[in-house]
Motif scaffolding. Structure first.
Motif, PDB file in Angstrom:
ATOM      1  N   VAL A   1      -9.953 114.964 108.895  1.00 29.97           N
ATOM      2  CA  VAL A   1     -10.980 115.971 109.161  1.00 29.97           C
ATOM      3  C   VAL A   1     -12.248 115.356 109.757  1.00 29.97           C
ATOM      4  N   PHE A   2     -12.594 115.852 110.947  1.00 29.82           N
ATOM      5  CA  PHE A   2     -13.836 115.500 111.639  1.00 29.82           C
ATOM      6  C   PHE A   2     -14.700 116.754 111.779  1.00 29.82           C
ATOM      7  N   ARG A   3     -14.884 117.482 110.725  1.00 27.17           N
ATOM      8  CA  ARG A   3     -15.696 118.704 110.717  1.00 27.17           C
ATOM      9  C   ARG A   3     -16.769 118.564 109.645  1.00 27.17           C
ATOM     10  N   PRO A   4     -17.852 119.335 109.756  1.00 25.76           N
ATOM     11  CA  PRO A   4     -18.893 119.268 108.729  1.00 25.76           C
ATOM     12  C   PRO A   4     -18.336 119.613 107.341  1.00 25.76           C
ATOM     13  N   ALA A   5     -18.957 119.046 106.326  1.00 26.27           N
ATOM     14  CA  ALA A   5     -18.502 119.245 104.943  1.00 26.27           C
ATOM     15  C   ALA A   5     -18.308 120.710 104.558  1.00 26.27           C
ATOM     16  N   PRO A   6     -19.169 121.637 104.983  1.00 25.48           N
ATOM     17  CA  PRO A   6     -18.936 123.036 104.598  1.00 25.48           C
ATOM     18  C   PRO A   6     -17.616 123.614 105.129  1.00 25.48           C
ATOM     19  N   ASP A   7     -17.046 123.012 106.181  1.00 27.05           N
ATOM     20  CA  ASP A   7     -15.765 123.466 106.728  1.00 27.05           C
ATOM     21  C   ASP A   7     -14.567 122.872 105.987  1.00 27.05           C
ATOM     22  N   ALA A   8     -14.792 121.817 105.223  1.00 25.83           N
ATOM     23  CA  ALA A   8     -13.691 121.074 104.600  1.00 25.83           C
ATOM     24  C   ALA A   8     -12.827 121.910 103.658  1.00 25.83           C
ATOM     25  N   PRO A   9     -13.388 122.780 102.805  1.00 27.77           N
ATOM     26  CA  PRO A   9     -12.516 123.560 101.927  1.00 27.77           C
ATOM     27  C   PRO A   9     -11.503 124.427 102.692  1.00 27.77           C
TER      28      PRO A   9
ATOM     29  N   SER B   1     -17.016 116.648 100.076  1.00 27.98           N
ATOM     30  CA  SER B   1     -16.988 118.035  99.621  1.00 27.98           C
ATOM     31  C   SER B   1     -16.344 118.119  98.245  1.00 27.98           C
ATOM     32  N   ASP B   2     -17.139 118.473  97.246  1.00 24.59           N
ATOM     33  CA  ASP B   2     -16.600 118.645  95.896  1.00 24.59           C
ATOM     34  C   ASP B   2     -15.534 119.737  95.871  1.00 24.59           C
TER      35      ASP B   2
ATOM     36  N   VAL C   1      -4.979 114.850 102.656  1.00 22.92           N
ATOM     37  CA  VAL C   1      -6.156 115.195 103.457  1.00 22.92           C
ATOM     38  C   VAL C   1      -7.134 114.030 103.401  1.00 22.92           C
ATOM     39  N   TRP C   2      -7.746 113.752 104.551  1.00 26.05           N
ATOM     40  CA  TRP C   2      -8.703 112.645 104.656  1.00 26.05           C
ATOM     41  C   TRP C   2      -9.944 113.163 105.366  1.00 26.05           C
ATOM     42  N   LEU C   3     -11.091 113.147 104.678  1.00 29.06           N
ATOM     43  CA  LEU C   3     -12.367 113.491 105.287  1.00 29.06           C
ATOM     44  C   LEU C   3     -13.021 112.209 105.788  1.00 29.06           C
TER      45      LEU C   3
ATOM     46  N   VAL D   1     -10.285 123.794 105.650  1.00 26.35           N
ATOM     47  CA  VAL D   1      -9.284 122.889 106.214  1.00 26.35           C
ATOM     48  C   VAL D   1      -8.285 122.483 105.136  1.00 26.35           C
ATOM     49  N   VAL D   2      -8.770 122.212 103.939  1.00 21.49           N
ATOM     50  CA  VAL D   2      -7.860 121.858 102.842  1.00 21.49           C
ATOM     51  C   VAL D   2      -6.934 123.029 102.534  1.00 21.49           C
ATOM     52  N   ARG D   3      -7.459 124.229 102.519  1.00 18.58           N
ATOM     53  CA  ARG D   3      -6.594 125.405 102.289  1.00 18.58           C
ATOM     54  C   ARG D   3      -5.502 125.485 103.353  1.00 18.58           C
ATOM     55  N   ASP D   4      -5.876 125.244 104.604  1.00 18.03           N
ATOM     56  CA  ASP D   4      -4.881 125.239 105.695  1.00 18.03           C
ATOM     57  C   ASP D   4      -3.843 124.136 105.482  1.00 18.03           C
ATOM     58  N   ALA D   5      -4.300 122.969 105.071  1.00 17.38           N
ATOM     59  CA  ALA D   5      -3.383 121.852 104.832  1.00 17.38           C
ATOM     60  C   ALA D   5      -2.405 122.186 103.710  1.00 17.38           C
ATOM     61  N   ILE D   6      -2.907 122.791 102.656  1.00 12.77           N
ATOM     62  CA  ILE D   6      -2.044 123.197 101.543  1.00 12.77           C
ATOM     63  C   ILE D   6      -1.003 124.199 102.029  1.00 12.77           C
ATOM     64  N   ALA D   7      -1.454 125.218 102.763  1.00 19.76           N
ATOM     65  CA  ALA D   7      -0.546 126.249 103.267  1.00 19.76           C
ATOM     66  C   ALA D   7       0.511 125.667 104.203  1.00 19.76           C
ATOM     67  N   ALA D   8       0.131 124.631 104.947  1.00 17.99           N
ATOM     68  CA  ALA D   8       1.066 124.006 105.898  1.00 17.99           C
ATOM     69  C   ALA D   8       1.998 122.999 105.221  1.00 17.99           C
ATOM     70  N   GLY D   9       1.755 122.718 103.969  1.00 16.91           N
ATOM     71  CA  GLY D   9       2.607 121.756 103.257  1.00 16.91           C
ATOM     72  C   GLY D   9       2.273 120.307 103.517  1.00 16.91           C
TER      73      GLY D   9
END
Length: 134
Positions: free
Chosen positions: A72-80, A102-103, A94-96, A82-90
């Motif tokens: 992930v090369f996006r601002p921290a507020p976008d990270a959750p 991002s807590d 994830v690496w920020l 992206v993680v949801r997308d990663a989970i959905a994609a299997g």
């Protein structure tokens, strides 16, 4: 949970969310370096059609094949999201990138059983570990 070095060593296909068209930005140079060392880089960017000789996808969800790592090369507020997308994609991990923390993203990833790294650079870890796929 695998550490940063092990994640890179195990990964073959890396989706790069926020991959940049600008060759002066780390979001361009870092994935390009990984590609030159043998990883398959799949760029995710809503404003490009091709990067690094690969088709660009608008989201991780659009990628029609398995991904080993979502970088992930996006601002921290976008990270959750992206993680949801990663989970959905299997995706299993994830690496920020450096300076992205991002807590909420960490909590989502760990609760879903994903390996998770934040605030570290894949290019630095590749160099420190002398990792390569070629």
């Amino acid at each position: 949970m695998r550490d940063a070095q092990q994640l890179l060593a195990d990964a073959k296909v890396i989706a790069v969310v926020g991959a940049s068209r600008d060759p002066r930005k780390p979001a361009h140079t870092v994935p390009l370096q990984l590609q030159r060392h043998g990883w398959r880089i799949i760029p995710v960017n809503p404003h490009a059609d091709e990067l690094f000789g690969e088709r660009v996808y608008r989201s991780v969800a659009e990628i029609p094949f398995p991904i080993d790592l979502v970088n992930v090369f996006r601002p921290a507020p976008d990270a959750p999201d992206v993680v949801r997308d990663a989970i959905a994609a299997g995706a299993p991990a994830v690496w920020l990138q450096l300076d992205i923390v991002s807590d909420e993203a960490r909590k989502l990833a760990t609760e879903a059983g994903l390996d998770y790294v934040e605030n570290r650079c894949t290019a630095v870890e590749r160099a420190v570990g002398n990792l390569s796929k070629i």
